[in-house]
Each structure stands twice: as structure tokens, then as C-alpha cells.
Design a protein around this motif. Structure first.
Motif, mmCIF file in Angstrom:
data_model
loop_
_atom_site.group_PDB
_atom_site.id
_atom_site.type_symbol
_atom_site.label_atom_id
_atom_site.label_comp_id
_atom_site.label_asym_id
_atom_site.label_seq_id
_atom_site.Cartn_x
_atom_site.Cartn_y
_atom_site.Cartn_z
ATOM 1 N N GLY B 6 16.644 9.769 1.355
ATOM 2 C CA GLY B 6 16.323 9.589 -0.067
ATOM 3 C C GLY B 6 16.969 10.668 -0.926
ATOM 4 N N LYS B 7 16.894 11.914 -0.411
ATOM 5 C CA LYS B 7 17.498 13.034 -1.165
ATOM 6 C C LYS B 7 18.997 12.873 -1.269
ATOM 7 N N SER B 8 19.582 12.483 -0.145
ATOM 8 C CA SER B 8 21.034 12.334 -0.110
ATOM 9 C C SER B 8 21.474 11.253 -1.096
ATOM 10 N N ARG B 9 20.686 10.148 -1.143
ATOM 11 C CA ARG B 9 21.050 9.072 -2.080
ATOM 12 C C ARG B 9 20.967 9.580 -3.530
ATOM 13 N N ARG B 10 19.929 10.378 -3.769
ATOM 14 C CA ARG B 10 19.797 10.899 -5.137
ATOM 15 C C ARG B 10 21.010 11.774 -5.522
ATOM 16 N N TRP B 11 21.393 12.634 -4.555
ATOM 17 C CA TRP B 11 22.554 13.501 -4.828
ATOM 18 C C TRP B 11 23.815 12.681 -5.067
ATOM 19 N N LYS B 12 23.923 11.619 -4.277
ATOM 20 C CA LYS B 12 25.103 10.757 -4.447
ATOM 21 C C LYS B 12 25.110 10.135 -5.846
ATOM 22 N N LEU B 13 23.918 9.718 -6.285
ATOM 23 C CA LEU B 13 23.815 9.102 -7.612
ATOM 24 C C LEU B 13 24.174 10.109 -8.703
ATOM 25 N N ILE B 14 23.640 11.341 -8.524
ATOM 26 C CA ILE B 14 23.949 12.386 -9.521
ATOM 27 C C ILE B 14 25.444 12.659 -9.555
ATOM 28 N N ALA B 15 26.035 12.775 -8.348
ATOM 29 C CA ALA B 15 27.479 13.049 -8.267
ATOM 30 C C ALA B 15 28.263 11.930 -8.924
ATOM 31 N N ALA B 16 27.823 10.676 -8.660
ATOM 32 C CA ALA B 16 28.528 9.541 -9.256
ATOM 33 C C ALA B 16 28.397 9.575 -10.773
ATOM 34 N N GLY B 17 27.211 9.975 -11.251
ATOM 35 C CA GLY B 17 26.987 10.064 -12.699
ATOM 36 C C GLY B 17 27.906 11.100 -13.325
ATOM 37 N N ILE B 18 27.948 12.278 -12.662
ATOM 38 C CA ILE B 18 28.813 13.349 -13.191
ATOM 39 C C ILE B 18 30.267 12.884 -13.209
ATOM 40 N N ALA B 19 30.662 12.237 -12.125
ATOM 41 C CA ALA B 19 32.047 11.753 -12.039
ATOM 42 C C ALA B 19 32.326 10.757 -13.158
ATOM 43 N N ALA B 20 31.326 9.886 -13.428
ATOM 44 C CA ALA B 20 31.529 8.875 -14.479
ATOM 45 C C ALA B 20 31.674 9.550 -15.845
ATOM 46 N N VAL B 21 30.808 10.573 -16.082
ATOM 47 C CA VAL B 21 30.890 11.285 -17.372
ATOM 48 C C VAL B 21 32.242 11.984 -17.507
ATOM 49 N N LEU B 22 32.641 12.651 -16.394
ATOM 50 C CA LEU B 22 33.932 13.356 -16.435
ATOM 51 C C LEU B 22 35.070 12.386 -16.681
ATOM 52 N N LEU B 23 35.004 11.241 -15.980
ATOM 53 C CA LEU B 23 36.070 10.242 -16.148
ATOM 54 C C LEU B 23 36.106 9.726 -17.589
ATOM 55 N N SER B 24 34.911 9.487 -18.155
ATOM 56 C CA SER B 24 34.872 9.004 -19.546
ATOM 57 C C SER B 24 35.461 10.057 -20.477
ATOM 58 N N LEU B 25 35.093 11.337 -20.204
ATOM 59 C CA LEU B 25 35.594 12.432 -21.032
ATOM 60 C C LEU B 25 37.114 12.505 -20.963
ATOM 61 N N VAL B 26 37.613 12.435 -19.720
ATOM 62 C CA VAL B 26 39.074 12.480 -19.532
ATOM 63 C C VAL B 26 39.714 11.292 -20.244
ATOM 64 N N GLY B 27 39.064 10.118 -20.104
ATOM 65 C CA GLY B 27 39.590 8.909 -20.747
ATOM 66 C C GLY B 27 39.621 9.064 -22.257
ATOM 67 N N TYR B 28 38.514 9.629 -22.831
ATOM 68 C CA TYR B 28 38.452 9.797 -24.282
ATOM 69 C C TYR B 28 39.503 10.803 -24.748
ATOM 70 N N LEU B 29 39.575 11.937 -23.994
ATOM 71 C CA LEU B 29 40.548 12.967 -24.385
ATOM 72 C C LEU B 29 41.967 12.425 -24.323
ATOM 73 N N SER B 30 42.200 11.618 -23.293
ATOM 74 C CA SER B 30 43.543 11.057 -23.149
ATOM 75 C C SER B 30 43.835 10.092 -24.303
ATOM 76 N N TYR B 31 42.825 9.262 -24.689
ATOM 77 C CA TYR B 31 43.001 8.339 -25.822
ATOM 78 C C TYR B 31 43.228 9.133 -27.102
ATOM 79 N N TRP B 32 42.374 10.174 -27.269
ATOM 80 C CA TRP B 32 42.424 10.979 -28.485
ATOM 81 C C TRP B 32 43.780 11.678 -28.619
ATOM 82 N N SER B 33 44.231 12.257 -27.495
ATOM 83 C CA SER B 33 45.494 13.003 -27.604
ATOM 84 C C SER B 33 46.680 12.050 -27.743
ATOM 85 N N SER B 34 46.621 10.882 -27.104
ATOM 86 C CA SER B 34 47.748 9.954 -27.260
ATOM 87 C C SER B 34 47.751 9.350 -28.669
#
Lengths: 320, 255
Positions: B6-34
Motif C-alpha cells: 500500500g505504501k509503495s503504491r502511494r509513493w508511486k502515485l506521488i511520484a507520478a503526480g510530481i512527474a505529471a506536474v513537472l511535465l506540464s511545467l516543462v510543456g508550458y515553459l516550452s510553449y511560452w518560450s516558443s
């Protein structure tokens, strides 16, 4: 005989301390795996290199192989801005970029590249230390640069009022003086000339028209002051001696005879409007300008002090 | 074990969430700078004809304006007639004709700032002072002379001043005051050097009353706009120019 059931791991009692020990042991084993360690080190190194490269390539003055979007050219890493190019082209050809032909565009770009190259060369050859015009331009630029905040900052009404009160004498209208300046003709006997001018002054005081009096006593209108003149202009034209006597009189009054190198004068005042102090509301614009100029001077003085404090200045004994 | 899973699944979810936020941020920054790069690659005056980029620039420019320009021009861009700061929402451009490239030049190099590309060709002399003008010699004007010039300006404004004063005022305007040199013989002004038109109803300083015109002639005007070239990025400068351009009535609609 039934086989004894192996002890289930789940049934083992694990305390948090045991669990922690286990995790630590696993981590130790994981980190001591040499292949894995190498991989982690390599990823770290690549990440570090990427970061350093990003920093280097995006730092100001970095030599790049591409032209940034805001520029039309790069000259030794320095951009020629598109906005400057458009403005210069319009200024030179008198038409917008869209209407300029290829030759005109190329000519202006070449000129801007040449200018940039020459500026860079000038810095290399240390032109500021040899060319007085360059030195003057640099001094002006730094003076303006250090005081730009003073010029652009808008003071509050209270600050302006305080400044006005402190410099009240500066805010008044300019006084106006109008006179008719009569002098005895050159070459006349000094005693007779003095007598005539004294008599003329008395006649004017008695109410006779000054022009008639001048004709009667053979005096000449010097015409030094025409109509009403500002005090400072009247002083220049009349000279200090005549001005100081005239400005103390009111309209319609006349001076006594005043002896001058070119003969005795008598001055009739046709207008004397002294300066009037200006209210803050009326002088506000001038107060604002003066306030900013004063602040500018103070900031320049501060910059000068700062530079002197950190500079190493040695003055020869004979010139100290 | 289930607890660990259960703990491991939670960590995986958190990691996936962070990755999604980072990816969105990178995507936005890339859109913004282009998008910024695309906006900068366009010639300034072509920007309004590209609705998507123009909208992007105007939106970016508003915050840049509020941070850097609003202290003088006001958040509503109305300027200040008390301090001689121009309004930016009318058709009356003190410098240029309101083209985006012209506004961008002013944002880059300012007016009377410390750069050779700045607009700095003339100021309004202070004729009530002993030395009215720093650039070259001009004689001061008496109160009566200033009054005559004001009468001439009033005539151009369609008012009915004393015509004898107007006659004297015309002569002073053309000769002693040299007012025609900047404001033109027709009082039409000169938007190359920033000399305002005197025959319209738009006033840079004051409300056009006899009193405020007199003050301007007596005390002069020499407003300054700072240069932002090295203070804010080229993209922000282009954006703020687009924002100001969008507020003027000559601007084409964003869409």
C-alpha cells in the motif's frame, strides 16, 4: 504425521526498528553494487554537464551559432536588435521596412554590422583613453545613467511643497523695467551739461513731458532700453550705476543727474513692475523641474563620491 | 506486506503526480518560450496582423506595464496632466503615429534617457527664466509677451481673445519666442521631436486654460521616460509595446 507448517513471514513480529534496519541493509547492498554505482555517477555527471552547458550557453556574451529571435544579426556575440534595425532603416530611407527594397535593407544592415565592429574595435584599442569625444560621451552617459531614477521618479505633493518652501526665493515673476535714458551730447562743457541735466530732472519732476524737456535742454535719448525689459536685461543695457538708481524708483519718477564716463545722464522711469512671489500652485511645474534637477545633481555627487572612495588615486605632491 | 505494498503504491502515485506536474511545467515553459520567440521573430508592425500572437503579447504586456510604466502613466494609461505625462489611450501621439515599432523604440530607449537612440531633440523652454533654454540661446519673454502668445493660442483654439494681443502674439510666436520652430507655423506640432499640436483640445499639461498655458510657457516642460533596454527582456518589451498599442483607438481588433 502432519508436517509442521513453516513460519509465515507475516506472522513474524517486526518492530519498526527491525524494519528500519532491514531498509538500511537493503540500501547499503543496493549502493555497494559497483555497476549500479557507476550508472548513478554517470547520470549525475551528465546532469551536471547539461546544467553547466545550459548556464554557459544562455549567459550574456556567450558565443552562439544562432541569431536570437529579437535580433537580425550577431556580431561577435553581440546582437543587432531588430527594433534598432527597423528604426534605423526608417530613419535612413524614410519608409517602413515593408516598403524598403532588398538593397536598402542590406545596406542598412551592413552599416549596423560595421558600426558594431568598429565599436568593438574601439573598446579593444581603448579609445576612451585617447579620444576626447569618446571620453565626453562616456562621462555624459554615466552622468545621465546614475541620475535616471531621479529624473523618472515622481515626488509626492508633500515633497514638492517642502522643496518649494525651502527655495521660495526662486519662485517669482521676473521684474520689468521701462525707462527713457537721456544724456548730454558728447563734447559739451561738463559743467553746462551737468547743469542742464539737473534742470531737466527738475522739470520732469514738475510734470513736463520728458520728450519736451529733453529737446529744451538739448539731451539725447540713448535708446538703451526699448519698452519694458526684464530686470536683468535692463541692467545689462543701462549698466549697473544707472540701473541701480532707476530700479529703486516708481513709474513716472526720475533720477537726479548721474555722472557717467560719456557725460551726465538722467533716467525717467516709464514702467517698473517688481517681481511677485509665485504661489506653489502656480509654480508647481517649475518646482517639479527644479526638484528633479537637484536630485539628479545629488545622485551624481554621490556616484562621484562612491567612485572616489573605491578608487586608488595618487596625486603628485606638488599638486596636492 | 500488504501495508508495504500500500505504501509503495502511494509513493508511486506521488511520484507520478510530481512527474505529471513537472511535465506540464516543462510543456508550458516550452510553449511560452516558443511563443515568445515567434512573437520576437515577427517584425514589430506585423504583430497585430497575427491575432494569436498579438493576444498573447497583449496579455503578457499588461503585467509588464503595471510593473514598469503604471507609476507614471497610471494603470488605466490615462497619464497625468498635472505632471505632463501623456495619456496613452487617445490618437494623439506625442512621438510617432502609434505604430507598434515606434512604441517599442520608446520602451527600449525611453525619452531623454541615457542612450544615443533615445528621443531627445527638443524640450519646451522656460521663457519666464533668465536663461530659458539649455540647448541654444533664446531670450526670455516678459509677462505681457507671454500673455500675447497665449492669446494667439487661444485664437487657434477657437476662442475669442483680444485681437490686438493676437497680432503681437503672432509676431512673438514667429520671431522672439521661436515657437514655430517646434510647434509649426500652423501650430500643428511635430511628432518627430515630441512637440504637441496647439490647435486641438488635447493638452499634455493642464486643461488648456489661459492660466495653465501661461504656466507652461513660463516654466517649460521636459518630461523623461526611462529606457528599459537592459532592465527587461526583449520579449517583455515587445509585449508591453503590444499592450500599449492595443489600448489606442488606432489599433486593429485583436481578432
Amino acid at each position: 504425521m502432519a508436517k509442521p507448517q513453516p513460519k509465515s513471514k507475516l506472522s513474524e513480529k517486526t518492530t519498526p526498528l527491525d524494519h528500519g534496519r532491514k531498509v538500511a541493509k537493503n540500501m547499503f547492498e543496493w549502493s555497494t553494487n559497483p555497476t549500479r554505482t557507476l550508472w548513478i555517477g554517470a547520470i549525475g555527471a551528465i546532469f551536471g554537464l547539461v546544467l553547466a552547458g545550459f548556464g554557459l550557453l544562455t549567459a550574456k556574451g556567450t558565443r552562439v551559432r544562432t541569431v536570437p529571435p529579437e535580433a537580425v544579426a550577431m556580431v561577435n556575440g553581440r546582437p543587432v536588435l531588430m527594433a534598432d534595425y527597423v528604426a534605423q532603416l526608417e530613419s535612413e530611407t524614410g519608409k517602413p521596412l515593408a516598403q524598403a527594397d532588398a538593397a536598402e535593407r542590406k545596406k542598412v544592415l551592413n552599416e549596423m554590422v560595421t558600426e558594431e565592429l568598429f565599436v568593438q574595435r574601439g573598446i579593444e584599442t581603448d579609445e576612451p583613453s585617447v579620444d576626447q569625444d569618446v571620453r565626453n560621451a562616456l562621462v555624459n552617459a554615466v552622468e545621465t545613467l546614475v541620475s535616471v531614477d531621479a529624473v523618472t521618479k515622481l515626488p509626492t505633493e508633500d515633497e514638492l511643497r517642502v522643496y518649494y518652501e525651502m527655495n521660495r526665493l526662486n519662485y517669482s515673476t521676473l521684474g520689468v523695467l521701462g525707462v527713457k535714458d537721456f544724456v548730454a551730447p558728447a563734447g559739451s562743457d561738463p559743467a553746462t551739461a551737468l547743469q542742464n541735466t539737473q534742470a531737466a530732472a527738475a522739470a520732469i519732476r514738475a510734470g513736463t513731458d520728458p520728450t519736451i524737456v529733453a529737446a529744451k535742454y538739448n539731451l539725447r535719448d540713448t535708446g538703451r532700453v526699448i519698452g519694458g525689459e526684464l530686470y536683468f536685461a535692463a541692467q545689462i543695457h543701462l549698466g549697473k550705476a544707472l540701473y541701480s538708481k532707476a530700479v529703486a524708483l516708481k513709474k513716472g519718477q526720475v533720477t537726479d543727474a548721474i555722472i557717467q564716463p560719456d557725460g551726465p545722464h538722467v533716467v525717467f522711469v516709464t514702467d517698473n513692475t517688481p517681481p511677485v512671489a509665485t504661489r506653489f500652485e502656480d509654480a508647481r511645474l517649475q518646482v517639479l523641474t527644479d526638484y528633479k534637477q537637484d536630485l539628479q545633481k545629488r545622485m551624481q555627487a554621490n556616484e562621484n563620491k562612491f567612485l572616489r572612495d573605491r578608487a586608488d588615486i595618487l596625486v603628485a605632491k606638488a599638486f596636492q | 506486506m500488504q501495508m508495504l505494498r500500500g505504501k509503495s503504491r502511494r509513493w508511486k502515485l506521488i511520484a507520478a503526480g510530481i512527474a505529471a506536474v513537472l511535465l506540464s511545467l516543462v510543456g508550458y515553459l516550452s510553449y511560452w518560450s516558443s511563443t515568445n520567440a515567434a512573437m520576437l521573430r515577427l517584425l514589430p508592425d506585423s504583430l497585430p496582423s497575427n491575432p494569436a500572437l498579438y493576444r498573447f503579447a497583449v496579455a503578457e504586456g499588461q503585467s509588464v506595464f503595471n510593473q514598469n510604466c503604471a507609476s507614471c502613466h497610471g494603470r488605466d494609461l490615462q497619464g497625468s496632466q498635472t505632471n505632463g505625462v501623456p495619456k496613452l489611450t487617445d490618437r494623439d501621439w506625442l512621438y510617432g503615429e502609434g505604430r507598434l515599432s515606434e512604441i517599442e523604440q520608446i520602451a527600449l530607449y525611453g525619452i531623454r534617457s541615457a542612450n544615443h537612440r533615445t528621443k531627445n531633440l527638443a524640450d519646451m523652454p522656460a521663457f519666464g527664466r533668465q536663461k530659458p533654454y539649455a540647448r541654444y540661446d533664446l531670450a526670455p519673454l516678459t509677462t505681457a509677451e507671454i500673455s500675447d502668445i497665449v492669446s494667439y493660442i487661444e485664437l487657434a483654439q477657437g476662442r475669442s481673445p483680444d485681437m490686438a494681443a493676437v497680432k503681437r502674439g503672432i509676431d512673438l510666436f514667429d520671431r522672439k519666442g521661436q515657437c514655430f520652430d517646434c510647434h509649426g507655423n500652423d501650430m500643428g506640432g511635430d511628432n518627430y521631436i515630441g512637440a504637441p499640436m496647439l490647435s486641438d483640445k488635447i493638452w499634455l499639461y493642464g486643461d488648456g486654460s489661459r492660466e495653465t498655458i501661461t504656466r507652461t510657457i513660463e516654466q517649460g516642460l521636459m518630461s523623461v521616460c526611462p529606457m528599459f533596454k537592459d532592465k527587461i527582456s526583449p520579449a517583455k518589451i515587445r509585449a508591453v509595446a503590444a499592450y500599449v498599442h492595443s489600448k489606442a483607438p488606432v489599433s486593429p481588433p485583436a481578432d
